[in-house]
Design an enzyme around this catalytic site. Sequence first.
Site, PDB file in Angstrom:
ATOM      1  N   HIS A  33     -32.775  73.126 -54.596  1.00  0.00           N
ATOM      2  CA  HIS A  33     -32.594  73.850 -55.707  1.00  0.00           C
ATOM      3  C   HIS A  33     -31.428  73.576 -56.736  1.00  0.00           C
ATOM      4  CE1 HIS A  33     -29.149  75.795 -54.012  1.00  0.00           C
ATOM      5  NE2 HIS A  33     -29.644  75.688 -52.758  1.00  0.00           N
TER       6      HIS A  33
ATOM      7  N   GLU B  15     -32.437  78.093 -46.115  1.00  0.00           N
ATOM      8  CA  GLU B  15     -31.193  77.469 -45.253  1.00  0.00           C
ATOM      9  C   GLU B  15     -30.623  77.847 -44.194  1.00  0.00           C
ATOM     10  OE1 GLU B  15     -29.416  75.085 -45.128  1.00  0.00           O
ATOM     11  OE2 GLU B  15     -28.602  74.768 -46.948  1.00  0.00           O
TER      12      GLU B  15
END
Length: 420
Positions: free
Chosen positions: A224, A300
């Site tokens: 990202h 994550e």
Amino acid sequence: MSAPRKLVVEADGGSRGNPGPAGYGAVVLDPLDAGTLAEAAEYIGVATNNVAEYRGLIAGLKAVKELFPDTPVEVRVRMDSKLVVEQMSGRWKIKHPDMKPLAAEAASILPAGSVTYEWIPRAENKHADRLANEAMDAGRRGERWDRTSSTAELDTPRPPAGSEPSPAGPPGDAVAGAAKVRAAMAAARPAAVAPQPALSASPQVGWGTAPDLGAPATFVLLRHGETALTPEKRFSGSGGSDPELSETGRHQAARAAEAFAAQGAVQEIVTSPLRRCRETAAAVAERLGLGVSVDEGLRETDFGAWEGLTFAEVRERYGSDLTAWLASPDAAPTGGGESFAEVAERVAAARDRLIARHAGRTVLLVTHVTPVKTLVRLALGAPPESLFRMELSPASVSTVAYYADGNPSLRLLNDTSHLR
């Protein structure tokens, strides 16, 4: 009532692939002279490091119960698994469903309050580690671990001769008890084990393999774009504030979208559920005219109490936990976050799902630092410490192809040319 017999259990487990061929080892020691009272080891098939470590703990505690069925005991368990030590001590929650029944079984073997737990560095757990590796080696040969051929005790340093003997009973009691454990294990063992094919932690690769001409499932791994926390190098996982992209991050996502549009290769888009990934994926999807699906396995790491802190702040507040985390993939961040071993298990499961779902296609996976590094590490068969030796920039691109014969191929790592 007689004083409790004091004992030490050292236990370990390992997995060559995580998950992969796994085994455990455990040893019961006299704490006064470090004499070995019993050993246990077993190949358990395909499992994760955490499962193998819990199995080692259970075997060690069962060996104590076999040795001293009618004697009160005080057992100090020493392990290099921060996860098991903290969970069994009650300081960390047990989140993973596979761990809960194992922890419950371990807690039920000996009376409550008779067992304490201590984390030790891996270098101080060599005896149990050697037993676990002997068990895995035996499993690879299609055999069972054999106590009579073990060299784990011989390879473990012992105190010099003349150390004070244990006052809790004559040496013959311990020898007889250890013999009883070994006899019980032998009685439970089949007379013969059918040969098994050699096990490997990863599929065969290289020039010697037959070519696979089918189209691979190709994963284009896009980290990202930046958030406000990225340039400050703060821990930002799945347990924190779920930040949005910054202005810089939105610009990076747009540049990545333009690059993918020019290449024309991406056929599907899958994203982590976290906001920064969904925003990055949306920018690419709008440019390519594709839909976006979400896979929870791509999120994550949960960094627990470290979320939002810098490395220096974590070092100041949770120094010992940080040291353990850096030393072992099984150690979790403070407050019940995820260990790298747990993340690897989750990411590997997501990888397998997505390979099966997108065979022969090129899929953009929008995810985070740890999942990308983990996919690369697993593709290369690299050790867990390799995670600390990869650079992965915001909005960088890496690519791994997965062939039908099981062979992965790393094609690109940390490419940021589209941002320049």
